[in-house]
Design a protein around this motif. Structure first.
Motif, PDB file in Angstrom:
ATOM      1  N   ARG A 283       0.815  -1.229   0.000  1.00 18.90           N
ATOM      2  CA  ARG A 283       0.000   0.000   0.000  1.00 18.90           C
ATOM      3  C   ARG A 283       0.843   1.271   0.000  1.00 18.90           C
ATOM      4  N   GLU A 284       1.866   1.334   0.807  1.00 22.67           N
ATOM      5  CA  GLU A 284       2.688   2.543   0.887  1.00 22.67           C
ATOM      6  C   GLU A 284       3.312   2.872  -0.463  1.00 22.67           C
ATOM      7  N   ASN A 285       3.868   1.873  -1.126  1.00 17.75           N
ATOM      8  CA  ASN A 285       4.464   2.094  -2.452  1.00 17.75           C
ATOM      9  C   ASN A 285       3.419   2.538  -3.460  1.00 17.75           C
ATOM     10  N   LEU A 286       2.246   1.935  -3.407  1.00 13.30           N
ATOM     11  CA  LEU A 286       1.186   2.276  -4.352  1.00 13.30           C
ATOM     12  C   LEU A 286       0.703   3.708  -4.144  1.00 13.30           C
ATOM     13  N   LEU A 287       0.546   4.107  -2.886  1.00 16.63           N
ATOM     14  CA  LEU A 287       0.103   5.469  -2.598  1.00 16.63           C
ATOM     15  C   LEU A 287       1.134   6.503  -3.051  1.00 16.63           C
ATOM     16  N   ASN A 288       2.407   6.134  -2.966  1.00 18.48           N
ATOM     17  CA  ASN A 288       3.472   7.060  -3.366  1.00 18.48           C
ATOM     18  C   ASN A 288       3.744   7.038  -4.862  1.00 18.48           C
ATOM     19  N   SER A 289       3.227   6.032  -5.564  1.00 17.12           N
ATOM     20  CA  SER A 289       3.575   5.849  -6.976  1.00 17.12           C
ATOM     21  C   SER A 289       3.072   6.977  -7.872  1.00 17.12           C
ATOM     22  N   GLY A 290       2.030   7.675  -7.450  1.00 21.52           N
ATOM     23  CA  GLY A 290       1.479   8.747  -8.280  1.00 21.52           C
ATOM     24  C   GLY A 290       2.016  10.130  -7.957  1.00 21.52           C
ATOM     25  N   LYS A 291       2.909  10.208  -6.996  1.00 18.97           N
ATOM     26  CA  LYS A 291       3.465  11.500  -6.599  1.00 18.97           C
ATOM     27  C   LYS A 291       4.628  11.895  -7.511  1.00 18.97           C
ATOM     28  N   ASP A 292       5.005  13.156  -7.430  1.00 22.66           N
ATOM     29  CA  ASP A 292       6.201  13.667  -8.126  1.00 22.66           C
ATOM     30  C   ASP A 292       6.073  13.692  -9.638  1.00 22.66           C
ATOM     31  N   PHE A 293       4.841  13.824 -10.143  1.00 22.07           N
ATOM     32  CA  PHE A 293       4.648  13.934 -11.586  1.00 22.07           C
ATOM     33  C   PHE A 293       3.965  15.251 -11.926  1.00 22.07           C
TER      34      PHE A 293
END
Length: 315
Positions: A283-293
């Motif tokens: 979950r943590e990786n998935l939630l962070n995957s859309g950031k920084d774009f």
């Protein structure tokens, strides 16, 4: 050297490492230098911002056989896809979201647990498994669930190297489902997902493809990249044809003959229950995957030099 590069540890198994070198032009001695070259290019772009960690950038280099130019193009298009084409579908990829849970519980999309004989993961979509009249879930919920599952399996770099087989079951797909998606979304999906998302789609199978499928393809096929059109395999209602491409022991119980007594992947519920548990763990990786774009086409330079080198070689 960037600390992101220093922290990367290759997790390819022996067979995948051999395939990466043979088919993707990946040289372990040059791998990190190639990533760093792509990273520095991305950091210098005034019109977009994206993740620059090694694992993420390697997805684009491997998908494009370590061509720096093609990896750059895909990386930029992928960022535009996330920010401007489907902005609501790549954000907040939360496996605990109730609507995403509904999509997963339906068995709408799931990867099969085991790879095929060529090391590929098989991604299954049951396109007609939901009732479009009930409006239990919307287009974005289904898209987010698909993207979330795919983002999760991309976390295993062996999957990037070996590629994917896409299998869509259309046995329950009706004109109501076609109306649910609409021509605009079908065109948008076909013209943007294939070729802008890192992943080597080696085969695309459609099962029980009837008149409704033909109507869907009439809308979407013209917008698909040519190489993906050539990888489409269309099946009728006979699963025996599918078994020639996807072996029985890889499939869920529901996709097998009643008299079949051999090994299988389990029931769809068993597969999706395990998938949900894996997604929650990730979950943590998935939630962070859309950031920084970020992507702003107005800031894109017009005088971009044309480079055609394949990879950076270091003596």
């Amino acid at each position: 050297m960037d600390t992101l590069t220093d922290s990367y540890v290759c997790t390819l198994d022996e067979a995948s490492a051999t395939k990466a070198k043979k088919e993707l032009s990946e040289d372990p001695a040059d791998r990190l230098a190639a990533v760093e070259h792509l990273r520095q290019w991305a950091l210098q772009q005034p019109h977009f911002k994206c993740r620059t960690d090694t694992e993420f950038l390697l997805r684009f280099l491997r998908t494009n056989k370590f061509s720096q130019l093609n990896a750059r193009k895909m990386l930029e298009r992928n960022t535009d896809l996330r920010c401007n084409v489907f902005p609501d579908c790549f954000q907040n990829l939360d496996p605990l979201d109730p609507n995403v849970q509904k999509v997963l519980d339906m068995g709408y999309c799931f990867p099969l647990p085991k790879r095929d004989r060529m090391g590929r993961r098989i991604f299954v979509v049951q396109a007609g498994v939901f009732n479009p009249r009930l409006k239990e879930v919307g287009q974005n919920d289904i898209m987010r669930a698909n993207i979330m599952v795919f983002e999760h399996i991309l976390g295993d770099e062996n999957n990037i190297v070996n590629g994917f087989v896409y299998f869509m079951d259309l046995s329950q797909f009706t004109t109501k489902h076609l109306t649910f998606w609409g021509a605009t979304m079908l065109r948008k999906h076909s013209s943007n997902i294939f070729g802008k998302f890192p992943g080597r789609f080696k085969e695309i199978h459609y099962f029980d493809a009837g008149p409704v499928f033909e109507a869907m393809m009439a809308i979407s096929r013209p917008f698909m990249p040519e190489k993906f059109k050539n990888r489409i395999v269309i099946h009728g209602k006979n699963m025996e044809e599918v078994y020639k491409s996807i072996e029985k022991h890889l499939l869920p119980r529901e996709f097998l003959p009643d008299d079949y007594v051999g090994p299988c992947a389990g029931t769809i519920k068993e597969i999706t229950d395990q998938l949900k548990a894996d997604l929650i763990q990730d979950r943590e990786n998935l939630l962070n995957s859309g950031k920084d774009f970020l992507y702003d086409a107005k800031k894109k330079p017009t005088d971009v030099p044309n480079e055609s080198f394949r990879k950076l070689n270091i003596d």
